[in-house]
Write a protein that holds these residues in place. Structure first.
Motif, PDB file in Angstrom:
ATOM      1  N   THR A  52      45.582  31.655  36.845  1.00 24.56           N
ATOM      2  CA  THR A  52      45.149  31.629  35.447  1.00 24.56           C
ATOM      3  C   THR A  52      43.701  32.092  35.400  1.00 24.56           C
ATOM      4  N   PRO A  53      43.385  33.171  34.684  1.00 32.33           N
ATOM      5  CA  PRO A  53      44.254  33.969  33.816  1.00 32.33           C
ATOM      6  C   PRO A  53      45.221  34.841  34.614  1.00 32.33           C
ATOM      7  N   GLY A  54      46.295  35.255  33.914  1.00 30.74           N
ATOM      8  CA  GLY A  54      47.333  36.022  34.574  1.00 30.74           C
ATOM      9  C   GLY A  54      47.062  37.506  34.691  1.00 30.74           C
ATOM     10  N   ASP A  55      45.999  37.990  34.044  1.00 35.57           N
ATOM     11  CA  ASP A  55      45.644  39.411  34.123  1.00 35.57           C
ATOM     12  C   ASP A  55      44.771  39.637  35.356  1.00 35.57           C
ATOM     13  N   PRO A  56      45.234  40.387  36.356  1.00 37.73           N
ATOM     14  CA  PRO A  56      44.424  40.566  37.572  1.00 37.73           C
ATOM     15  C   PRO A  56      43.104  41.266  37.311  1.00 37.73           C
ATOM     16  N   HIS A  57      43.011  42.065  36.230  1.00 37.72           N
ATOM     17  CA  HIS A  57      41.755  42.736  35.915  1.00 37.72           C
ATOM     18  C   HIS A  57      40.641  41.747  35.594  1.00 37.72           C
ATOM     19  N   ALA A  58      41.001  40.532  35.191  1.00 34.94           N
ATOM     20  CA  ALA A  58      39.983  39.522  34.875  1.00 34.94           C
ATOM     21  C   ALA A  58      39.137  39.183  36.096  1.00 34.94           C
TER      22      ALA A  58
ATOM     23  N   VAL B  63      50.988  40.153  31.214  1.00 29.69           N
ATOM     24  CA  VAL B  63      50.457  41.521  31.143  1.00 29.69           C
ATOM     25  C   VAL B  63      51.560  42.496  31.519  1.00 29.69           C
ATOM     26  N   SER B  64      51.377  43.749  31.165  1.00 23.12           N
ATOM     27  CA  SER B  64      52.363  44.777  31.455  1.00 23.12           C
ATOM     28  C   SER B  64      52.322  45.176  32.928  1.00 23.12           C
ATOM     29  N   TRP B  65      53.433  45.762  33.394  1.00 19.93           N
ATOM     30  CA  TRP B  65      53.452  46.302  34.756  1.00 19.93           C
ATOM     31  C   TRP B  65      52.402  47.398  34.914  1.00 19.93           C
ATOM     32  N   SER B  66      52.204  48.218  33.903  1.00 17.40           N
ATOM     33  CA  SER B  66      51.230  49.312  34.019  1.00 17.40           C
ATOM     34  C   SER B  66      49.825  48.770  34.250  1.00 17.40           C
ATOM     35  N   ARG B  67      49.518  47.618  33.679  1.00 16.65           N
ATOM     36  CA  ARG B  67      48.189  47.037  33.895  1.00 16.65           C
ATOM     37  C   ARG B  67      48.062  46.479  35.318  1.00 16.65           C
ATOM     38  N   ILE B  68      49.098  45.879  35.824  1.00 15.51           N
ATOM     39  CA  ILE B  68      49.093  45.399  37.213  1.00 15.51           C
ATOM     40  C   ILE B  68      48.968  46.580  38.168  1.00 15.51           C
ATOM     41  N   LYS B  69      49.707  47.632  37.886  1.00 14.67           N
ATOM     42  CA  LYS B  69      49.662  48.844  38.703  1.00 14.67           C
ATOM     43  C   LYS B  69      48.250  49.435  38.718  1.00 14.67           C
ATOM     44  N   SER B  70      47.598  49.461  37.560  1.00 12.37           N
ATOM     45  CA  SER B  70      46.226  49.962  37.476  1.00 12.37           C
ATOM     46  C   SER B  70      45.288  49.155  38.361  1.00 12.37           C
ATOM     47  N   TYR B  71      45.441  47.846  38.326  1.00  7.35           N
ATOM     48  CA  TYR B  71      44.630  46.978  39.198  1.00  7.35           C
ATOM     49  C   TYR B  71      44.879  47.305  40.671  1.00  7.35           C
ATOM     50  N   ALA B  72      46.155  47.405  41.039  1.00 10.48           N
ATOM     51  CA  ALA B  72      46.498  47.673  42.439  1.00 10.48           C
ATOM     52  C   ALA B  72      45.899  48.985  42.912  1.00 10.48           C
ATOM     53  N   GLU B  73      45.933  49.998  42.057  1.00 16.00           N
ATOM     54  CA  GLU B  73      45.440  51.308  42.451  1.00 16.00           C
ATOM     55  C   GLU B  73      43.920  51.361  42.517  1.00 16.00           C
TER      56      GLU B  73
END
Length: 356
Positions: A146-152, A185-195
């Motif tokens: 928490t939070p669930g958005d990895p970009h945080a 969050v969307s998969w595209s946002r997780i993917k952006s973080y991973a990349e």
């Protein structure tokens, strides 16, 4: 997978020919005597047997390109249960449980990394070293919850993985799990973080596999109405990666099992967390459903890690409450809750529980 440790070392034997000859032999041993004196080869460990892991197709493979299935345990949050991770308990995990892998869970929030980055980085490095000394693989888990958005936590993740990779880049037993359970969050946002995070790791440690969390608490989106198709159709742009799946058998039934089966046919999957209870890691154990998952993972060589190696009061913690405060005992079944007894048996002797 693990051979028993040798309990004896070779000794030198001499024949009493005469006082002088005996003295000479004791001072200048023959070649055969020197060979007898040499210690036996060290027992095989998961790392010595398999070396640097890599992703090949949809499987996790060893240094010879052969698919492997790792089985092991995850720590609980190291901010709460470091006293469960002692020399004795880690010895038990390696030698009594015969595990292949330890997942080191560094929470980001929840009184974790953000409160004292240096302390939690040092603690993770210490556990990595201790697991390495025992021949185990290590999953370095960035336990964002928490939070669930990895970009945080993007900047914190960059710092953490830079520090960890700098210290451990020469080891051949590390896997990096870069986002525990993304949610909301969307998969595209997780993917952006991973990349963005994967290049940070690759710049320092180009060979270690990276494990990418999937949407909806690492369920390939199922917990939020999605499917694995979103990852199949839009994979992370990186090589030598796997995607994570988590399940709790009492809560996550046939739909989740079917998702795992389909996903593993199309993607490299690592189950970095599961329990025999409900999604909170508590309540009654559903061993029958859990065994269905284990049968599937054995058939498809999906590596797995169970939650968790602590004495938390919940049923999903393997040790009876108070075990860690008493510093053990750690071996055998006496200190274990029912879930601990069940999972230890399946790590130690997986072939004793064939698929139904």
């Amino acid at each position: 997978m693990r051979a028993p440790h040798p309990s004896l070392r070779g000794g030198v034997a001499v024949t009493a020919l005469s006082g002088v000859l005996l003295l000479l032999l004791s001072l200048v041993p023959t070649g055969s005597a020197r060979a007898a004196a040499a210690p036996r080869a060290a027992a095989a460990t998961p790392v010595s047997a398999n070396g640097q892991l890599k992703v090949c197709g949809t499987k996790l493979c060893n240094s010879r390109g052969n698919p492997v299935q790792l089985r092991g345990m995850s720590t609980h949050g190291t901010q709460w249960y470091p006293h469960c991770l002692t020399s004795g308990s880690l010895n038990a995990l390696a030698d009594d449980w015969k595990a292949d892998v330890l997942r080191v869970s560094t929470y980001v929030q929840e009184d974790g990394y953000e409160t004292d980055p240096q302390h939690f980085t040092d603690l993770a490095n210490s556990l990595i070293r201790q697991a390495t000394d025992r021949g185990l693989y290590v999953i370095v888990d960035w336990h964002m919850l928490t939070p669930g958005d990895p970009h945080a936590n993007l900047s914190r993740a960059r710092q953490f993985f830079t520090d960890i990779a700098n210290r451990n880049k020469d080891r051949n037993n590390i896997l990096y799990e870069i986002a525990n359970e993304p949610s909301g969050v969307s998969w595209s946002r997780i993917k952006s973080y991973a990349e963005q995070i994967i290049p940070t790791i690759r710049a320092l440690d180009p060979d270690a596999p990276v494990l990418v969390g999937t949407r909806a608490w690492s369920s390939f989106g199922v917990s939020e109405g999605g499917t694995e198709a979103e990852v199949v159709n839009n994979p992370v742009r990186a090589s030598n990666i796997m995607y994570t799946f988590h399940f709790y058998a009492s809560s996550h039934r046939d739909e989740y099992l079917a998702t795992l089966s389909r996903a593993a046919d199309r993607l490299p999957v690592f189950v970095t967390e599961f329990g025999t209870q409900n999604y909170a890691g508590e309540g009654a154990d559903d061993f029958a459903m859990s065994q269905r998952y284990l049968d599937l993972m054995a058939a498809k060589k999906i590596s797995w890690v169970n939650w968790n190696f602590s004495d938390d009061h919940r049923s999903g913690a393997v040790f009876k409450t108070g075990t860690c405060d008493r510093s053990g005992p750690w071996t055998g079944t006496a200190p274990l809750k029912p879930a601990g007894v069940w999972i230890r048996e399946r790590i130690r002797t997986p072939d004793a529980f064939p698929a139904a």
